[in-house]
Write a protein that holds these residues in place. Structure first.
Motif, PDB file in Angstrom:
ATOM      1  N   TRP A 107       1.076  -1.053   0.135  1.00  0.00           N
ATOM      2  CA  TRP A 107       0.012  -0.168  -0.026  1.00  0.00           C
ATOM      3  C   TRP A 107       0.910   1.345  -0.074  1.00  0.00           C
ATOM      4  O   TRP A 107       2.156   1.294   1.147  1.00  0.00           O
ATOM      5  N   ARG A 108       0.428   2.227  -0.449  1.00  0.00           N
ATOM      6  CA  ARG A 108       1.011   3.645  -0.775  1.00  0.00           C
ATOM      7  C   ARG A 108       0.808   3.791   0.713  1.00  0.00           C
ATOM      8  O   ARG A 108      -0.745   3.910   1.152  1.00  0.00           O
ATOM      9  N   PRO A 109       1.350   4.850   1.817  1.00  0.00           N
ATOM     10  CA  PRO A 109       0.664   5.609   2.850  1.00  0.00           C
ATOM     11  C   PRO A 109      -0.639   6.157   2.356  1.00  0.00           C
ATOM     12  O   PRO A 109      -1.570   5.897   4.054  1.00  0.00           O
ATOM     13  N   ASP A 110      -0.904   6.526   1.410  1.00  0.00           N
ATOM     14  CA  ASP A 110      -1.723   7.411   2.188  1.00  0.00           C
ATOM     15  C   ASP A 110      -3.178   6.239   1.957  1.00  0.00           C
ATOM     16  O   ASP A 110      -4.548   6.547   2.346  1.00  0.00           O
ATOM     17  N   SER A 111      -2.981   5.201   1.736  1.00  0.00           N
ATOM     18  CA  SER A 111      -4.101   4.316   0.761  1.00  0.00           C
ATOM     19  C   SER A 111      -4.925   4.051   0.196  1.00  0.00           C
ATOM     20  O   SER A 111      -5.963   3.490  -0.490  1.00  0.00           O
ATOM     21  N   LYS A 112      -4.430   4.874  -1.021  1.00  0.00           N
ATOM     22  CA  LYS A 112      -5.395   5.381  -1.863  1.00  0.00           C
ATOM     23  C   LYS A 112      -4.720   4.724  -3.385  1.00  0.00           C
ATOM     24  O   LYS A 112      -5.738   4.996  -4.476  1.00  0.00           O
ATOM     25  N   ALA A 113      -3.061   4.175  -3.282  1.00  0.00           N
ATOM     26  CA  ALA A 113      -2.950   3.139  -4.598  1.00  0.00           C
ATOM     27  C   ALA A 113      -1.796   1.553  -4.018  1.00  0.00           C
ATOM     28  O   ALA A 113      -1.700   2.170  -2.652  1.00  0.00           O
ATOM     29  N   ILE A 114      -1.902   1.099  -4.810  1.00  0.00           N
ATOM     30  CA  ILE A 114      -0.672  -0.382  -4.479  1.00  0.00           C
ATOM     31  C   ILE A 114      -0.610  -0.117  -5.634  1.00  0.00           C
ATOM     32  O   ILE A 114      -0.549  -0.042  -7.033  1.00  0.00           O
ATOM     33  N   HIS A 164       4.458 -10.354 -19.910  1.00  0.00           N
ATOM     34  CA  HIS A 164       5.987 -11.648 -20.628  1.00  0.00           C
ATOM     35  C   HIS A 164       7.356 -11.236 -20.111  1.00  0.00           C
ATOM     36  O   HIS A 164       7.645 -12.185 -19.955  1.00  0.00           O
ATOM     37  N   VAL A 165       7.004 -10.155 -18.771  1.00  0.00           N
ATOM     38  CA  VAL A 165       8.384 -10.210 -18.126  1.00  0.00           C
ATOM     39  C   VAL A 165       7.724  -9.586 -16.581  1.00  0.00           C
ATOM     40  O   VAL A 165       6.531  -8.904 -16.296  1.00  0.00           O
ATOM     41  N   THR A 166       8.908  -9.634 -15.450  1.00  0.00           N
ATOM     42  CA  THR A 166       8.720  -8.940 -14.354  1.00  0.00           C
ATOM     43  C   THR A 166       8.572  -8.104 -14.213  1.00  0.00           C
ATOM     44  O   THR A 166       9.621  -7.488 -13.969  1.00  0.00           O
ATOM     45  N   ASP A 167       7.777  -6.636 -13.633  1.00  0.00           N
ATOM     46  CA  ASP A 167       8.000  -5.855 -13.865  1.00  0.00           C
ATOM     47  C   ASP A 167       7.001  -5.005 -12.461  1.00  0.00           C
ATOM     48  O   ASP A 167       5.531  -5.855 -11.556  1.00  0.00           O
ATOM     49  N   LEU A 168       7.498  -3.899 -12.097  1.00  0.00           N
ATOM     50  CA  LEU A 168       5.981  -3.395 -11.117  1.00  0.00           C
ATOM     51  C   LEU A 168       5.195  -2.432 -11.492  1.00  0.00           C
ATOM     52  O   LEU A 168       5.263  -1.598 -12.679  1.00  0.00           O
ATOM     53  N   TYR A 169       4.302  -2.951 -11.249  1.00  0.00           N
ATOM     54  CA  TYR A 169       2.909  -1.878 -11.233  1.00  0.00           C
ATOM     55  C   TYR A 169       2.712  -0.843 -10.913  1.00  0.00           C
ATOM     56  O   TYR A 169       2.381  -1.723  -9.323  1.00  0.00           O
ATOM     57  N   VAL A 170       2.069  -0.257 -10.750  1.00  0.00           N
ATOM     58  CA  VAL A 170       0.536   0.825  -9.411  1.00  0.00           C
ATOM     59  C   VAL A 170      -0.392   1.007  -9.735  1.00  0.00           C
ATOM     60  O   VAL A 170      -0.946   1.177 -11.200  1.00  0.00           O
ATOM     61  N   ALA A 171      -1.571   0.769  -8.647  1.00  0.00           N
ATOM     62  CA  ALA A 171      -3.373   1.210  -9.024  1.00  0.00           C
ATOM     63  C   ALA A 171      -3.133   1.617  -8.585  1.00  0.00           C
ATOM     64  O   ALA A 171      -3.500   1.246  -6.884  1.00  0.00           O
ATOM     65  N   ASN A 172      -4.217   2.994  -9.359  1.00  0.00           N
ATOM     66  CA  ASN A 172      -4.592   4.025  -9.060  1.00  0.00           C
ATOM     67  C   ASN A 172      -5.923   3.184  -7.680  1.00  0.00           C
ATOM     68  O   ASN A 172      -6.900   2.928  -8.883  1.00  0.00           O
ATOM     69  N   LEU A 173      -6.517   3.676  -6.569  1.00  0.00           N
ATOM     70  CA  LEU A 173      -7.695   2.549  -6.151  1.00  0.00           C
ATOM     71  C   LEU A 173      -8.664   3.904  -5.739  1.00  0.00           C
ATOM     72  O   LEU A 173      -8.456   4.603  -5.409  1.00  0.00           O
ATOM     73  N   ALA A 174     -10.019   3.177  -6.529  1.00  0.00           N
ATOM     74  CA  ALA A 174     -11.251   3.976  -5.398  1.00  0.00           C
ATOM     75  C   ALA A 174     -11.940   3.853  -4.774  1.00  0.00           C
ATOM     76  O   ALA A 174     -13.476   3.111  -4.919  1.00  0.00           O
ATOM     77  N   LEU A 175     -11.577   3.441  -3.455  1.00  0.00           N
ATOM     78  CA  LEU A 175     -11.965   2.687  -2.711  1.00  0.00           C
ATOM     79  C   LEU A 175     -12.807   3.446  -1.150  1.00  0.00           C
ATOM     80  O   LEU A 175     -12.540   4.905  -1.408  1.00  0.00           O
TER      81      LEU A 175
END
Length: 257
Positions: free
Chosen positions: A231-238, A246-257
């Motif tokens: 979690w991002r510290p503001d709890s608004k993204a993971i 097909h390759v291992t990468d880092l992703y960020v998902a912004n959330l509407a929780l």
């Protein structure tokens, strides 16, 4: 994978120079810096977590002994200095996480009877106690922000599922049920959600759920492998790891929780 308390960096363990080492990178993908040095024997350093004040990390160090490997827990300053081994003694000590007060860690180990259970230790490794009496493949622990509860996954009732242990009440609650594998839970900084990995849709996806088991939501929704949410510290993204291209990468998902 672990987002820093100030939100400026994410810890992860890429393969650099032929060895997995602990690195930090900014969420936009810039300014990669290596924290643990590359070991001469190429033994992995991984599963790193920030301390609550962001000044230290705890991580797993793999060492070779003949044809076997041993997992130890190390504590290090985030500038790469002051590295010291704090938990050792048995073959598997892994998946450490800091308590919110920064004074102890919980980790998974085979210290008693060869079954993975959760243990709590001070930062010197001098006092190590089982978190609960019973356990069966208990792992991937993470504290609630107030430090009163620990969420983890376990096979104590068969399939690997999520559980919450109330430290004050000494009470265990099963959070997820079903026939799918649910693992790697991470409590949101605001205390309102738990992110985890599940195969309930046929492949590894990132889900969120309330600590009371309601509002289960698939947030990654992709046929690729998605894992290790943080979690991002503001709890608004993971942030999470994915193989969707097909390759291992880092992703960020912004959330509407």
């Amino acid at each position: 994978l672990c987002w820093s308390p100030n939100g400026k960096e994410i810890l992860f363990s890429p393969n650099r120079s032929g060895a997995f080492v602990v690195c930090a990178i900014e969420p936009n993908g810039s300014h990669l810096r290596q924290i643990t040095p590359t070991p001469p024997d190429k033994a992995p350093r991984y599963q790193a977590e920030w301390s609550p004040d962001g000044k230290q990390i705890v991580y797993v160090s793999f060492t070779f002994k003949g044809t076997d490997g041993f997992l130890h827990l190390h504590l290090m300053n985030t500038d790469g200095t002051g590295d010291k081994r704090i938990v050792t003694g048995v073959q598997f000590n892994q998946q450490p996480c800091f308590a919110p007060d920064g004074k102890s860690i919980v980790f998974s180990s085979i210290r008693e009877g060869g079954v993975l259970k959760l243990y709590q230790s001070d930062l010197e490794g001098k006092s190590i106690q089982p978190l609960m009496k019973e356990g069966n493949l208990d792992q991937h622990s993470h504290f609630s922000p107030d430090g009163k509860q620990v969420v983890f996954d376990s096979a104590r009732d068969g399939v690997q599922s999520l559980y919450i242990w109330n430290l004050e009440q000494k009470k265990l609650t099963r959070l997820t049920t079903g026939t799918s594998t649910d693992i790697y839970p991470r409590w949101s900084p605001n205390g309102e959600w738990i992110a985890f990995v599940s195969r309930r849709d046929g492949n590894e996806e990132i889900y969120t759920v309330r600590p009371n088991g309601t509002e289960l939501t698939n947030i990654s929704q992709h046929p690729g492998y998605d894992h290790y949410p943080t979690w991002r510290p503001d709890s608004k993204a993971i942030a999470f790891v994915s193989r969707r291209d097909h390759v291992t990468d880092l992703y960020v998902a912004n959330l509407a929780l």
